[in-house]
Design a protein around this motif. Structure first.
Motif, PDB file in Angstrom:
ATOM      1  N   ARG A 145       0.840  -1.203   0.000  1.00  0.00           N
ATOM      2  CA  ARG A 145       0.000   0.000   0.000  1.00  0.00           C
ATOM      3  C   ARG A 145       0.877   1.256   0.000  1.00  0.00           C
ATOM      4  N   LEU A 146       1.956   1.230   0.776  1.00  0.00           N
ATOM      5  CA  LEU A 146       2.869   2.372   0.803  1.00  0.00           C
ATOM      6  C   LEU A 146       3.536   2.584  -0.558  1.00  0.00           C
ATOM      7  N   VAL A 147       3.923   1.499  -1.214  1.00  0.00           N
ATOM      8  CA  VAL A 147       4.516   1.594  -2.554  1.00  0.00           C
ATOM      9  C   VAL A 147       3.503   2.178  -3.534  1.00  0.00           C
ATOM     10  N   ASP A 148       2.273   1.678  -3.485  1.00  0.00           N
ATOM     11  CA  ASP A 148       1.229   2.166  -4.398  1.00  0.00           C
ATOM     12  C   ASP A 148       0.944   3.651  -4.181  1.00  0.00           C
ATOM     13  N   LEU A 149       0.819   4.064  -2.924  1.00  0.00           N
ATOM     14  CA  LEU A 149       0.494   5.459  -2.624  1.00  0.00           C
ATOM     15  C   LEU A 149       1.632   6.407  -2.973  1.00  0.00           C
ATOM     16  N   SER A 150       2.853   6.014  -2.636  1.00  0.00           N
ATOM     17  CA  SER A 150       4.000   6.911  -2.782  1.00  0.00           C
ATOM     18  C   SER A 150       4.660   6.829  -4.155  1.00  0.00           C
ATOM     19  N   GLY A 151       4.474   5.697  -4.830  1.00  0.00           N
ATOM     20  CA  GLY A 151       5.197   5.489  -6.080  1.00  0.00           C
ATOM     21  C   GLY A 151       6.674   5.201  -5.852  1.00  0.00           C
ATOM     22  N   ASN A 152       7.041   4.929  -4.617  1.00  0.00           N
ATOM     23  CA  ASN A 152       8.424   4.683  -4.228  1.00  0.00           C
ATOM     24  C   ASN A 152       8.539   3.226  -3.790  1.00  0.00           C
ATOM     25  N   SER A 153       9.321   2.460  -4.531  1.00  0.00           N
ATOM     26  CA  SER A 153       9.407   1.021  -4.256  1.00  0.00           C
ATOM     27  C   SER A 153      10.494   0.663  -3.245  1.00  0.00           C
ATOM     28  N   SER A 154      11.028   1.659  -2.537  1.00  0.00           N
ATOM     29  CA  SER A 154      12.124   1.376  -1.615  1.00  0.00           C
ATOM     30  C   SER A 154      11.667   0.843  -0.259  1.00  0.00           C
ATOM     31  N   GLN A 181       4.217  10.535   6.320  1.00  0.00           N
ATOM     32  CA  GLN A 181       3.107  11.119   5.561  1.00  0.00           C
ATOM     33  C   GLN A 181       2.342  10.033   4.807  1.00  0.00           C
ATOM     34  N   TRP A 182       3.056   9.042   4.281  1.00  0.00           N
ATOM     35  CA  TRP A 182       2.388   7.949   3.559  1.00  0.00           C
ATOM     36  C   TRP A 182       1.727   6.974   4.528  1.00  0.00           C
ATOM     37  N   LEU A 183       2.351   6.741   5.671  1.00  0.00           N
ATOM     38  CA  LEU A 183       1.705   5.903   6.698  1.00  0.00           C
ATOM     39  C   LEU A 183       0.397   6.523   7.156  1.00  0.00           C
ATOM     40  N   SER A 184       0.382   7.839   7.268  1.00  0.00           N
ATOM     41  CA  SER A 184      -0.841   8.539   7.660  1.00  0.00           C
ATOM     42  C   SER A 184      -1.977   8.211   6.693  1.00  0.00           C
ATOM     43  N   LEU A 185      -1.682   8.241   5.405  1.00  0.00           N
ATOM     44  CA  LEU A 185      -2.696   7.913   4.399  1.00  0.00           C
ATOM     45  C   LEU A 185      -3.023   6.421   4.382  1.00  0.00           C
ATOM     46  N   VAL A 204       8.871  -2.398   7.202  1.00  0.00           N
ATOM     47  CA  VAL A 204       7.701  -2.310   8.077  1.00  0.00           C
ATOM     48  C   VAL A 204       7.976  -3.077   9.373  1.00  0.00           C
ATOM     49  N   ALA A 205       8.575  -4.253   9.252  1.00  0.00           N
ATOM     50  CA  ALA A 205       8.899  -5.059  10.437  1.00  0.00           C
ATOM     51  C   ALA A 205       9.897  -4.325  11.335  1.00  0.00           C
ATOM     52  N   ARG A 206      10.879  -3.651  10.742  1.00  0.00           N
ATOM     53  CA  ARG A 206      11.849  -2.885  11.542  1.00  0.00           C
ATOM     54  C   ARG A 206      11.141  -1.761  12.296  1.00  0.00           C
ATOM     55  N   TRP A 207      10.189  -1.089  11.630  1.00  0.00           N
ATOM     56  CA  TRP A 207       9.435  -0.025  12.296  1.00  0.00           C
ATOM     57  C   TRP A 207       8.658  -0.604  13.471  1.00  0.00           C
ATOM     58  N   GLU A 208       8.033  -1.762  13.265  1.00  0.00           N
ATOM     59  CA  GLU A 208       7.189  -2.362  14.305  1.00  0.00           C
ATOM     60  C   GLU A 208       7.994  -2.944  15.461  1.00  0.00           C
ATOM     61  N   ARG A 209       9.237  -3.261  15.232  1.00  0.00           N
ATOM     62  CA  ARG A 209      10.094  -3.768  16.315  1.00  0.00           C
ATOM     63  C   ARG A 209      10.837  -2.647  17.021  1.00  0.00           C
ATOM     64  N   GLY A 210      10.708  -1.421  16.509  1.00  0.00           N
ATOM     65  CA  GLY A 210      11.416  -0.294  17.106  1.00  0.00           C
ATOM     66  C   GLY A 210      12.880  -0.231  16.723  1.00  0.00           C
ATOM     67  N   LYS A 211      13.275  -0.994  15.704  1.00  0.00           N
ATOM     68  CA  LYS A 211      14.665  -0.973  15.241  1.00  0.00           C
ATOM     69  C   LYS A 211      14.943   0.275  14.421  1.00  0.00           C
ATOM     70  N   ARG A 212      13.920   0.772  13.750  1.00  0.00           N
ATOM     71  CA  ARG A 212      14.004   1.999  12.967  1.00  0.00           C
ATOM     72  C   ARG A 212      12.757   2.817  13.209  1.00  0.00           C
ATOM     73  N   VAL A 213      12.884   4.105  12.955  1.00  0.00           N
ATOM     74  CA  VAL A 213      11.757   5.025  13.083  1.00  0.00           C
ATOM     75  C   VAL A 213      11.470   5.569  11.682  1.00  0.00           C
ATOM     76  N   PRO A 214      10.216   5.471  11.233  1.00  0.00           N
ATOM     77  CA  PRO A 214       9.908   6.031   9.915  1.00  0.00           C
ATOM     78  C   PRO A 214      10.125   7.544   9.925  1.00  0.00           C
ATOM     79  N   GLY A 215      10.849   8.031   8.924  1.00  0.00           N
ATOM     80  CA  GLY A 215      11.106   9.467   8.814  1.00  0.00           C
ATOM     81  C   GLY A 215       9.864  10.210   8.346  1.00  0.00           C
ATOM     82  N   PRO A 216       9.977  11.526   8.258  1.00  0.00           N
ATOM     83  CA  PRO A 216       8.825  12.341   7.850  1.00  0.00           C
ATOM     84  C   PRO A 216       8.230  11.916   6.505  1.00  0.00           C
ATOM     85  N   TYR A 217       9.087  11.526   5.561  1.00  0.00           N
ATOM     86  CA  TYR A 217       8.591  11.104   4.252  1.00  0.00           C
ATOM     87  C   TYR A 217       7.649   9.916   4.387  1.00  0.00           C
ATOM     88  N   TRP A 218       8.078   8.863   5.091  1.00  0.00           N
ATOM     89  CA  TRP A 218       7.237   7.667   5.215  1.00  0.00           C
ATOM     90  C   TRP A 218       6.079   7.892   6.171  1.00  0.00           C
TER      91      TRP A 218
END
Length: 107
Positions: free
Chosen positions: A52-61, A83-87, A67-81
């Protein structure tokens, strides 16, 4: 519906759930818990959220691994991601930003 008019979702510190956040932060939860909780609430797998994030953002990175790293607290999604997570998750962007701030206090 605009991001400002969406209702704020209940968080882990909500009354009656048996857990509490530090004083003054009753509605706070770290970003990793927020993303996981809302993803599951929306009935999405990590793969589906990444797609869904790839489809919304057009960014395949972004991938399920990220997503798993974000959910484990290993990484924090930056402002760019964020905004797409919000949508993608239909969560107000200010709630995601607050969850990032709260999560950083827990590290």
């Amino acid at each position: 519906m605009s991001a400002d008019s969406r209702p704020v979702l209940p968080t882990a510190g909500s009354p009656g759930d048996g857990r509490s956040a530090p004083s003054g932060q009753a509605d706070a939860e770290p970003i990793w818990e927020l993303v996981r909780r809302v993803r599951k609430l929306r009935g999405l797998t990590q793969y589906q959220l990444a797609d869904r994030l790839v489809d919304l953002s057009g960014n395949s990175s972004v991938s399920r691994d990220e997503v798993a790293r974000w959910e484990r607290g290993k990484r924090v999604p930056g402002p760019y991601w964020r905004q797409w997570l919000s949508l993608a998750l239909d969560v107000p962007s200010d709630q995601l930003t607050a969850a990032v701030r709260y999560g950083r206090t827990m590290r």
